[in-house]
Motif scaffolding. Structure first.
Motif, PDB file in Angstrom:
ATOM      1  N   LYS A  48       0.834  -1.202   0.000  1.00  0.00           N
ATOM      2  CA  LYS A  48       0.000   0.000   0.000  1.00  0.00           C
ATOM      3  C   LYS A  48       0.873   1.257   0.000  1.00  0.00           C
ATOM      4  CE  LYS A  48      -3.613   2.068   2.846  1.00  0.00           C
ATOM      5  NZ  LYS A  48      -4.012   2.159   4.257  1.00  0.00           N
ATOM      6  N   LEU A  49       1.937   1.198   0.793  1.00  0.00           N
ATOM      7  CA  LEU A  49       2.875   2.320   0.892  1.00  0.00           C
ATOM      8  C   LEU A  49       3.520   2.595  -0.469  1.00  0.00           C
ATOM      9  CD1 LEU A  49       4.422   4.347   2.706  1.00  0.00           C
ATOM     10  CD2 LEU A  49       5.990   2.492   3.313  1.00  0.00           C
ATOM     11  N   GLU A  50       3.960   1.535  -1.097  1.00  0.00           N
ATOM     12  CA  GLU A  50       4.609   1.655  -2.411  1.00  0.00           C
ATOM     13  C   GLU A  50       3.650   2.266  -3.436  1.00  0.00           C
ATOM     14  OE1 GLU A  50       4.948  -1.860  -4.864  1.00  0.00           O
ATOM     15  OE2 GLU A  50       7.127  -1.615  -4.922  1.00  0.00           O
ATOM     16  N   LYS A  51       2.398   1.844  -3.376  1.00  0.00           N
ATOM     17  CA  LYS A  51       1.384   2.356  -4.308  1.00  0.00           C
ATOM     18  C   LYS A  51       1.203   3.861  -4.121  1.00  0.00           C
ATOM     19  CE  LYS A  51      -3.273   1.079  -5.883  1.00  0.00           C
ATOM     20  NZ  LYS A  51      -4.173   2.130  -5.321  1.00  0.00           N
ATOM     21  N   MET A  52       1.115   4.269  -2.860  1.00  0.00           N
ATOM     22  CA  MET A  52       0.955   5.707  -2.572  1.00  0.00           C
ATOM     23  C   MET A  52       2.170   6.496  -3.067  1.00  0.00           C
ATOM     24  SD  MET A  52       0.800   7.644   1.115  1.00  0.00           S
ATOM     25  CE  MET A  52       2.566   7.552   1.347  1.00  0.00           C
ATOM     26  N   ILE A  53       3.345   5.956  -2.817  1.00  0.00           N
ATOM     27  CA  ILE A  53       4.585   6.632  -3.227  1.00  0.00           C
ATOM     28  C   ILE A  53       4.595   6.870  -4.734  1.00  0.00           C
ATOM     29  CG2 ILE A  53       7.091   6.272  -3.476  1.00  0.00           C
ATOM     30  CD1 ILE A  53       6.822   4.642  -0.756  1.00  0.00           C
TER      31      ILE A  53
END
Ligand code: JFZ
Length: 428
Positions: A219-224
């Motif tokens: 999820k973090l990677e997607k937001m980044i």
């Protein structure tokens, strides 16, 4: 030789990450570890090593006053050393934010520094033309929702643990994502995000290890990637992708995964400590540092070299001296570094090859006895010269089909023998 376009097709580089061509070209960056631990001046893990209670550690927050901080000086030192990008600890494991985060009070703005120290740094380095990288610790020993696990400084403090039973890593992950969002929203284009680090049970054997599920890495990677579509990421979110980051060692050969070359970057210290370490006597010589840079490029990788500024906001003289020694070498030799990579040829003993297109660069780590023998290069060389002064180096070629008939020629057929001066020229 592996070209940039080949390497980006490899397993550790997802198609939705930014184009890593700049990283592969630039090869050399500055790592900066700066935080409250710079006050303690005895390693950035001091809170953990000495199991310092957060209330006690707070003295470093209270007295963090970098009155001599001038990031333009840092940026110039990096540029003069030949570095093309930098990676700054926005937050290390101690949890202190170098920027004006809205999600915590534990930030530079609330120290005697009274301002966003990150902003000034980003501006200064950009102005010098360096690319901007953020180091961010996914570990946080200050946050009240970060579980007291086997790595936590208070792991043996029973009273502390009794008060920490309700900690909820999901709430911490929300904070982590929120801070990363701030960093990728308020500072313009960020080129590189360098997370640190995952310690899943399977690799570390700690009962309470942490990895992709804890950080909610997907999820973090997607937001980044939504916030900064061109950004590149390192490999410490426990997702099995991104720049591979061997730490404090040089790999023995070009790094591969499943037989495919991967993008990698060695990170190295000047003295064994990342944070400013006053009493340290373990300094690497300029010569060793230059060899590390060459060694990385000769294996298709980068070097991210660290400086730990002190708590007044300065690079100490020893660090500056190391950087300027590298800079002197880079001034005349950087053509063998920028845009260069590993060679298809095997270098002689105590040497490294770097290659850029048809140009082969020979780095001689130990000066030989008048000659150096390059096997298999006969018939392949058009011209040879030193890099620092472009003076011709004469050579002899040994016919690949030559028969070894007399005892005086102990050189293999197909070898090119360079005629070197007895004394190593003063290159830098
Ligand atoms: C980490 C940090 O703990 C350290 O303080 C520094 O910032 C460095 C660059 O990164 O150190 C690590 C991280 C991971 C491993 C080893 C040291 N590891 O996975 O073996």
């Amino acid at each position: 030789m592996t070209t940039v376009s080949e390497i980006t097709k490899t397993a550790n580089w997802p198609t939705n990450y930014g184009d890593p061509a700049w990283l592969l070209h630039d090869r050399f960056g500055l790592f900066i570890h700066w935080g409250l631990y710079s006050n303690a001046a005895r390693h950035e893990w001091v809170m953990n090593r000495e199991k310092i209670h957060p209330d006690t550690y707070n003295k470093y927050f209270k007295y963090f006053d970098p009155d001599l901080y001038d990031p333009k000086k840092w940026a110039r030192a990096a540029k003069d050393a030949g570095m093309k990008y930098f990676v700054i600890t926005t937050k290390h494991h101690e949890g202190f934010a170098l920027w004006d985060s809205e999600l915590t009070d534990y930030k530079a703005t609330n120290t005697p520094a009274k301002r966003d120290l990150l902003l000034e740094m980003v501006n200064a380095f950009r102005e010098e033309g360096l690319k901007v990288g953020f180091y961010h610790s996914v570990i946080d020993w200050h946050h009240p929702e970060f579980p007291v696990d086997g790595l936590h400084p208070q792991r043996d403090d029973e009273a502390f643990k009794a008060n920490a039973t309700e900690r909820n890593i999901e709430k911490y992950a929300e904070y982590l994502h929120g801070q990363v969002r701030e960093l990728l929203t308020n500072y313009g284009k960020i080129d590189y995000l360098w997370f640190d680090f995952s310690y899943p049970e399977r690799s570390w054997g700690w009962a309470t290890g942490k990895g992709a599920e804890d950080w909610q890495s997907e999820k973090l990677e997607k937001m980044i990637l939504e916030l900064q579509p061109d950004i590149i990421l390192n490999d410490r979110l426990d997702l099995g992708r991104g720049v591979v980051t061997p730490e404090q060692y040089q790999p023995s050969e070009a790094v591969t995964e499943d037989g495919q070359p991967v993008i990698w970057e060695a990170c190295q210290t000047l003295n064994g400590s990342w944070g400013y370490d006053r009493d340290n006597l373990d300094w690497k010589s300029g010569d060793v540092l230059i060899k590390m840079l060459i060694d990385s490029v000769s294996k298709g990788g980068n070097l991210l070299l660290n400086v730990g500024p002190n708590a007044r906001g300065e690079f100490d003289q020893k660090s500056l001296d190391s950087l300027s020694e590298i800079g002197k070498w880079m001034r005349v030799n950087s053509r063998s570094i920028y845009g260069a990579t590993n060679s298809e040829y095997t270098a002689p003993l105590d040497c490294r090859f770097t290659q850029k297109g048809k140009r082969l660069y020979l780095h001689i780590f130990s000066w030989p006895f008048r000659h150096i023998h390059l096997e298999g290069l006969a018939g392949k060389i058009d011209y040879t010269q030193f890099l620092h002064d472009a003076s011709e180096i004469q050579y002899k070629e040994h016919d690949p089909n030559e028969e070894l008939t007399h005892i005086s020629t102990r050189v293999k057929p197909g070898t090119v023998t360079l005629e070197l001066p007895v004394q190593k020229p003063d290159v830098a």
